[in-house]
Design an enzyme around this catalytic site. Sequence first.
Site, PDB file in Angstrom:
ATOM      1  N   ASP A 200      -0.521   5.077   0.855  1.00 22.36           N
ATOM      2  CA  ASP A 200      -0.542   6.404   1.507  1.00 22.36           C
ATOM      3  C   ASP A 200      -0.507   5.114   3.218  1.00 22.36           C
ATOM      4  O   ASP A 200      -1.203   4.471   3.370  1.00 22.36           O
ATOM      5  CB  ASP A 200      -2.209   6.563   1.293  1.00 22.36           C
ATOM      6  CG  ASP A 200      -2.364   7.630   0.420  1.00 22.36           C
ATOM      7  OD1 ASP A 200      -1.332   8.538  -0.178  1.00 22.36           O
ATOM      8  OD2 ASP A 200      -2.286   7.615  -1.058  1.00 22.36           O
TER       9      ASP A 200
ATOM     10  N   ASP B  47       0.876  -0.902  -0.213  1.00 21.89           N
ATOM     11  CA  ASP B  47       0.332  -0.058  -0.131  1.00 21.89           C
ATOM     12  C   ASP B  47       0.850   1.657  -0.005  1.00 21.89           C
ATOM     13  O   ASP B  47       1.867   0.773   0.410  1.00 21.89           O
ATOM     14  CB  ASP B  47      -0.607   0.029   1.098  1.00 21.89           C
ATOM     15  CG  ASP B  47      -1.805   1.093   0.871  1.00 21.89           C
ATOM     16  OD1 ASP B  47      -2.443   1.831  -0.131  1.00 21.89           O
ATOM     17  OD2 ASP B  47      -2.218   1.830   2.429  1.00 21.89           O
TER      18      ASP B  47
END
Length: 342
Positions: A28, A26
């Site tokens: 963010d 991922d």
Amino acid sequence: MSQASRTRPSGSSTALSEAYDTALLDLDGVVYAGGAAIAHAVDSLGAARDGGMHLAYVTNNALRTPAAVAEHLTELGVPAESADVITSAQAVARLMADQLPAGARVLVVGGEGLRAALLERGLVPVESADDDPVAVAQGYGGPDMTWGRFAEAAYAIARGVPWFASNTDLTIPSARGIAPGNGAAVEVVRIATGAEPQVAGKPLPPMHRETVLRTGAKRPLVVGDRLDTDIEGAFNGGVDSLLVLTGVTDARQLVAAEPRHRPTYVDADLRGLLTGQPEVTETAGGFGCGGWTAAVRGDELVLDGDGDVLDGLRALCAAAWTYAGEGACGLDAGKAVARLGL
């Protein structure tokens, strides 16, 4: 240990970057927040890549194109190509293309990343409900998305066209804190229309399918900061996961996690890719890891010992998850977590 029966974080005698061929990372809250690299991310990713691990960046944020994300990563010191980036915009575009005719007009409520993904699948983005769209695609459009865009979506959906959403993350990390995400915007349209969108992003199968198709991973490790997207997505895909505590999930939420939100491994940040993971063992008084022992006493989780605070958290997870079984742990973990300073 199967995902469904996980009662404690797993150990690994080798570095995770050696045990798995591909990290599905991922962005963010894991690699960066608000555009700036998170501490230790750049060096850790560089070391994992140099050791032979393939790095793929899997994000529910549909705002930017893969090329723009790759450029940003490269500027931060993490060399990446656009093919290394998989977005929920790409996943929702494939989902729509499977259901709509080639050249179909789609009302876009989102940013350039969503428009580019639709064009890649042969769909035609339009801006107004009066442009005869046959579907609505909604993705995160950034903090300056205007109220009028949600109104356009509502007008089109009210006429009966299908509605698709890239993802439903209610929040998104930023440099100034936690901000409303695409899920909050989806709720606005849902309230106005009473409709339900088809959703592509993590933790749902379309995103996992998109990731597998684009990366070709054989032994993937999902790396994320969110229990309800990254970790649940790994659970749904039947693959292992590493939770890092650099984003939205805190120690109390992790301890209380239900089975689909329990990661295989937990670490402070991306340095966890470069190390093995300690074993959590069952003891006469509870569960031990490093210098810590955690147990259930009455309606409270208790923690004794000292040492690495991550070991204490792993022991707490084992005690809580075993007690909760197939549910979420509702025991009071406040004092135990406070001892760890997490």
